[in-house]
Design an enzyme around this catalytic site. Structure first.
Site, PDB file in Angstrom:
ATOM      1  N   TYR A  37      -3.492  53.989 -25.443  1.00 57.83           N
ATOM      2  CA  TYR A  37      -2.941  54.922 -26.643  1.00 57.83           C
ATOM      3  C   TYR A  37      -3.435  54.455 -27.852  1.00 57.83           C
ATOM      4  CZ  TYR A  37      -0.783  58.276 -23.294  1.00 57.83           C
ATOM      5  OH  TYR A  37      -0.788  59.090 -22.318  1.00 57.83           O
ATOM      6  N   HIS A 193       6.108  65.921 -27.438  1.00 58.70           N
ATOM      7  CA  HIS A 193       5.388  64.714 -26.850  1.00 58.70           C
ATOM      8  C   HIS A 193       6.238  63.895 -26.309  1.00 58.70           C
ATOM      9  CE1 HIS A 193       2.144  65.684 -30.113  1.00 58.70           C
ATOM     10  NE2 HIS A 193       1.431  65.642 -29.070  1.00 58.70           N
ATOM     11  N   ARG A 223      -9.608  64.223 -32.055  1.00 65.90           N
ATOM     12  CA  ARG A 223      -9.437  62.962 -31.286  1.00 65.90           C
ATOM     13  C   ARG A 223      -9.848  63.526 -29.715  1.00 65.90           C
ATOM     14  NH1 ARG A 223      -4.377  63.026 -28.401  1.00 65.90           N
ATOM     15  NH2 ARG A 223      -4.738  61.019 -27.844  1.00 65.90           N
ATOM     16  N   ASN A 225      -8.557  63.289 -25.708  1.00 65.85           N
ATOM     17  CA  ASN A 225      -7.665  62.764 -24.892  1.00 65.85           C
ATOM     18  C   ASN A 225      -8.413  62.987 -23.366  1.00 65.85           C
ATOM     19  OD1 ASN A 225      -5.185  62.074 -23.588  1.00 65.85           O
ATOM     20  ND2 ASN A 225      -4.179  63.775 -23.941  1.00 65.85           N
ATOM     21  N   GLU A 265     -10.446  66.278 -23.023  1.00 68.32           N
ATOM     22  CA  GLU A 265     -10.080  67.153 -23.942  1.00 68.32           C
ATOM     23  C   GLU A 265     -10.534  66.853 -25.336  1.00 68.32           C
ATOM     24  OE1 GLU A 265      -5.812  68.363 -21.821  1.00 68.32           O
ATOM     25  OE2 GLU A 265      -5.781  67.302 -23.807  1.00 68.32           O
ATOM     26  N   TYR A 316       1.819  59.028 -15.215  1.00 70.17           N
ATOM     27  CA  TYR A 316       2.030  60.236 -16.245  1.00 70.17           C
ATOM     28  C   TYR A 316       0.659  61.212 -16.174  1.00 70.17           C
ATOM     29  CZ  TYR A 316       2.134  62.676 -20.549  1.00 70.17           C
ATOM     30  OH  TYR A 316       1.825  63.886 -21.342  1.00 70.17           O
ATOM     31  N   LYS A 317      -0.427  60.470 -16.075  1.00 70.93           N
ATOM     32  CA  LYS A 317      -1.657  61.567 -15.850  1.00 70.93           C
ATOM     33  C   LYS A 317      -1.796  61.870 -14.535  1.00 70.93           C
ATOM     34  CE  LYS A 317      -4.244  59.246 -19.810  1.00 70.93           C
ATOM     35  NZ  LYS A 317      -4.368  60.244 -20.646  1.00 70.93           N
TER      36      LYS A 317
END
Lengths: 346, 320
Positions: A37, A193, A223, A225, A265, A316-317
C-alpha cells in the site's frame, strides 16, 4: 470512436470475455514486481490514446452488459443505491459531470443538449432519450445519482466534506470487491477504511484524507486498487456472499487460467462544483489469467507480485484459498527475465 | 496542491455599494461560462501592482444561478499591502484580471438543522451566497449583520428585500449591540454557528459560544486576515536553489511565486495550513501571523506559513 458492445453475462453462465483489443488496453496495476500500500495518487489527466486513461470516464465494449447486470442487482436489492437527503445537489453535480464527459468523449453514443436548465440526454446504446429540468428531481425517473449511474460503468460514491472529514453519504455500488454500501452509508473516511490491514499503521489514510480535502475543482486524481476474483462476477458483495464465496474453493490447476481473474479498480476522485462534495468512482476491470499471460511482461510480473504479497494483504483480499494455484500457473510464464518499468506492455 | 492555471476575466461592472466598499462583477474573457461554485467559496485575484504582484482571496457572493458572472466585494484598507487600494483605484470596467478557480474553506454544514450567520462589516460577503442557497432550498437560518455605521452596511437593502424576515441589523453608532449570548440561547440542537468579520469580533463570538458550552465542531469562522506588510528581507529556497527578495508590501508566498516557484497554498490567510513550510535557518526574528500553527510550533522556529508570516529582517532559509 464507435464501440461494438458485447452481449455477455457476469453471473450464471459467465459468458464475459475480453476481446484482444480489451486485453491490450487492460489497466495492469503493477508498475513494479512487488506490491505494498501507498498513497499512489496521480492527476487524472488524459493519457495514451486508446488506453483507459484517454477519457475521464472510460466506456468500453462491456458497457451495455455491465449496465444490464447493474439493473439486475438493483432489481433484487434496491439498497445498493442510496442517497442521504442532503446529497441531492451532489447527485445533480454528478449528472452534469458524467453526461458532459460521456457526450464529449463518445459523441457517437451519447448526446447532451443544454438550454439553461432544460436538458436533453440521448443514450443510444441503452435506447434512452429523455428531456428533464436540471435540478428538479421529479423530472427524472429516478433520483439524479441513480438515474445517471444506471447509465455509467463503475461504482460511484458521493462524499460530503464536513467536520474535517469526508463522509460517504450516497452511493451506487453493484460491482464491488466485497464491501457494502448499505453497511458503509454515513461512515467517515476512517470508519469506511477501518477493515484495511497495514495501511492505517503506515499513516496512509491520514495523508490521503488531508490530500482529498484539498481536492480542487477541475483537477481530479486517480489511483489503482486490485484484488482477484474466482469468476468474472461483478457483484461480489457481502449481501450475496453465499452466491460467490464458495467459488473460491473451485479454482483448480485445470481451470485457473480461465476462471481466475485479476480485478483492477481504477479509482478517480473529483471535486463537485455546486455541492463541494467529492465523487469517488470505482471502475472495475477484469482479466483472466489467460488474458494476463498473453502479455509476457504482465505474466512475469503478476507471478512475482502474487508469490511475494504480504500474507495479511492476501488474507484481506481473499486470495489465500487459491493463491498457490495461481502462483504455480503463473510460474510457467516467468522466465526470470527483468521486467521494464511502468505498467504498459513492452 | 499547488495553484492551478488562472482564469482570465473581464470586469463587467464596478459599483460603489457602501462607504469604502466596491462590488466587482466579472466574466470570462473568452466568453465561456465560469465554473459553478458552492456557497462559502473564494477566488484569488492576481493584482499586477507596481513593485511586485499580489494575490488576495475574496469570497464569491453570487449569483448562484448565472454561470457567466462572478461577484466579489472589496473593502478599501488603508493600512495594507496595497491590494484593496489597487482594486479601488486602478480597476475599471473592461479591465482584465486573472483569478483562480473557486475553492471552499467555509462550507455550510450540509446536515445542520439550522444555521446562525454572524457578519461584521465586509464579513457579510460569504453569507451573500449562503443565504441565497438557504432561502432557495428553504433551509432554516438567521443572519446577524453588524456594521460600524449605516453608511457601511453593504447590501442591507438587498438583504432586507429578499430575506428580511431572517436578517437582524446592528449599527454601532446607533447604539445597537449584537448580543451573542442572546442569539445563542434557545437554539435547537443541531444548530451551527458561522462568523466572518474582524479578528476581535470573531474571537468574541467564538469565545462566547464556547463559554455557553457549544461544541467546537458546531463553530465555524472565516478570518479575513489580510497579510500584513513588514520590513524587507531575503528568502533562500534550498530545493529551488534560489534567493528571492521579499519587499515590505509583498508576502513570502507572492515573492516566491513571482520568482516562478510553484508553492502550495489555498487560503492566503494563514488558516488552511496548505503552505506550511519547513525552516532550515533564519537569522532574524520570525513574525508569525497565521491561525494555523500551534504556539509550540511557532516557538520551535521550525515551521512557517509563508502566505502571511515573515521575518523581521535578514535571511530566511526554507526547504522549498
Amino acid at each position: 470512436m464507435v464501440l461494438a458492445f458485447k452481449r455477455e453475462t457476469f453471473r450464471d453462465d459467465y459468458t464475459f470475455r475480453n476481446s484482444p483489443e480489451a486485453v491490450r488496453r487492460f489497466p495492469f496495476p503493477f508498475d513494479a514486481d512487488t506490491y505494498m500500500y501507498s498513497v499512489n495518487i496521480e492527476p487524472h489527466v488524459a493519457g495514451r490514446k486508446g488506453s483507459v486513461f484517454e477519457h475521464p470516464i472510460d466506456i468500453d465494449e462491456h458497457y451495455v452488459s455491465e449496465m444490464r447486470d447493474r439493473a439486475l442487482v438493483l432489481k433484487n436489492d434496491p439498497l445498493r443505491c442510496q442517497t442521504l437527503p442532503h446529497m441531492d445537489l451532489a447527485g445533480w453535480d454528478l449528472v452534469e459531470l458524467l453526461m458532459v464527459s460521456m457526450s464529449e468523449a463518445y459523441p457517437e453514443h451519447f448526446l447532451l443538449e443544454r438550454n439553461g436548465n432544460d436538458w436533453h440526454w440521448v443514450n443510444r446504446p441503452l435506447g434512452i432519450d429523455d428531456r428533464f429540468t436540471f435540478g428538479v428531481t421529479s423530472t427524472l425517473p429516478y433520483g439524479p445519482m441513480e438515474y445517471i449511474t444506471r447509465q455509467c460503468q463503475g461504482d460511484f460514491c458521493l462524499l460530503d466534506q464536513r467536520d474535517g472529514n469526508l463522509w460517504v453519504d450516497a452511493g451506487m455500488v453493484t460491482t464491488q470487491a466485497d464491501w457494502s454500501m448499505d453497511f458503509d452509508l454515513g461512515m467517515n473516511f476512517f470508519e469506511w477504511h477501518a477493515p484495511v490491514p497495514l495501511a492505517h499503521e503506515k499513516g496512509v489514510f491520514e495523508r490521503a484524507l488531508k490530500f482529498l480535502m484539498q481536492l480542487r475543482q477541475g483537477h481530479p486524481v486517480r489511483r489503482f486498487n486490485w484484488t482477484m476474483s474466482s469468476t468474472p462476477r461483478l457483484d461480489t458483495s457481502p449481501e450475496n456472499y453465499h452466491k460467490w464465496g464458495y467459488e473460491r474453493a473451485l479454482i483448480t490447476p485445470e481451470n485457473v487460467s480461465e476462471r481466475l481473474h485479476l480485478r483492477v479498480e481504477l479509482q478517480a476522485l473529483w471535486r463537485l462544483p455546486r455541492s463541494n462534495a467529492v465523487v469517488f468512482s470505482i471502475r472495475c476491470y477484469l482479466a483472466s489469467m489467460n488474458d494476463i499471460v498473453s502479455v509476457p511482461k504482465w505474466g512475469r510480473r503478476l507471478h512475482r507480485v502474487l508469490r511475494d504479497v504480504h500474507p495479511a494483504l492476501a488474507e484481506y483480499k481473499g486470495l489465500t484459498r487459491y493463491r498457490q494455484t495461481a502462483v504455480d500457473f503463473l510460474s510457467k510464464y516467468d522466465d526470470g527475465q527483468e521486467t521494464s518499468p511502468g505498467i504498459w506492455p513492452d | 496542491m499547488s495553484r492551478s492555471a488562472p482564469i482570465a476575466v473581464v470586469v463587467t461592472a464596478v459599483e460603489h455599494v457602501a462607504q469604502d466598499i466596491k462590488r466587482f462583477s466579472m466574466q470570462r474573457a473568452d466568453g465561456q461560462s465560469l465554473p459553478h461554485f458552492s456557497p462559502g467559496s473564494h477566488v484569488t485575484v492576481e493584482m499586477p501592482v507596481p513593485g511586485g504582484h499580489k494575490r488576495n482571496p475574496y469570497s464569491l457572493m453570487g449569483p448562484l444561478d448565472d454561470p457567466h458572472t462572478y461577484q466579489i466585494s472589496v473593502l478599501r484598507v488603508l493600512q495594507s499591502r496595497g491590494g484593496s487600494q489597487f482594486m479601488h483605484d486602478a480597476v475599471n470596467v473592461g479591465d482584465q484580471l486573472q483569478i483562480s478557480e473557486p475553492f471552499n474553506l467555509f462550507q455550510p454544514e450540509s446536515i445542520a438543522r439550522r444555521h446562525i450567520l454572524i457578519a461584521g462589516g465586509i464579513g457579510i460577503t460569504p453569507f451573500m451566497a449562503m443565504t441565497q442557497r438557504f432561502a432557495a432550498a428553504t433551509i432554516r437560518f438567521e443572519l446577524h449583520y453588524a456594521v460600524r455605521s449605516r453608511s457601511r452596511a453593504a447590501y442591507a437593502d438587498v438583504l432586507s428585500a429578499q430575506i428580511g424576515s431572517h436578517v437582524h441589523f446592528y449599527c454601532d453608532d446607533e447604539g445597537d449591540v449584537l448580543d451573542v449570548r442572546k442569539i445563542l440561547s434557545g437554539q435547537p440542537l443541531g444548530t451551527h454557528l458561522y462568523v466572518c468579520g474582524p479578528e476581535g469580533m470573531i474571537d468574541a463570538v467564538l469565545n462566547a459560544a464556547r463559554e455557553e458550552g457549544w461544541p467546537e465542531e458546531y463553530l465555524h469562522c472565516e478570518r479575513f486576515t489580510a497579510a500584513p506588510s513588514g520590513e524587507p528581507f531575503d528568502v533562500r529556497l534550498v530545493r529551488s536553489n534560489l534567493t528571492v527578495h521579499v519587499p515590505a508590501n509583498q508576502t513570502v508566498l507572492e515573492a516566491v511565486e513571482q520568482a516562478g516557484v510553484d508553492a502550495p497554498c489555498l487560503c492566503r490567510g494563514g488558516a488552511c495550513g496548505q503552505c506550511e513550510t519547513a525552516i532550515i535557518s533564519h537569522d532574524g526574528a520570525l513574525i508569525h501571523n497565521d491561525h494555523y500553527l500551534s504556539d509550540d510550533d511557532k516557538a520551535s522556529g521550525e515551521k512557517i506559513m509563508i502566505c502571511v508570516s515573515r521575518l523581521a529582517a535578514g535571511t530566511l532559509t526554507l526547504d522549498l
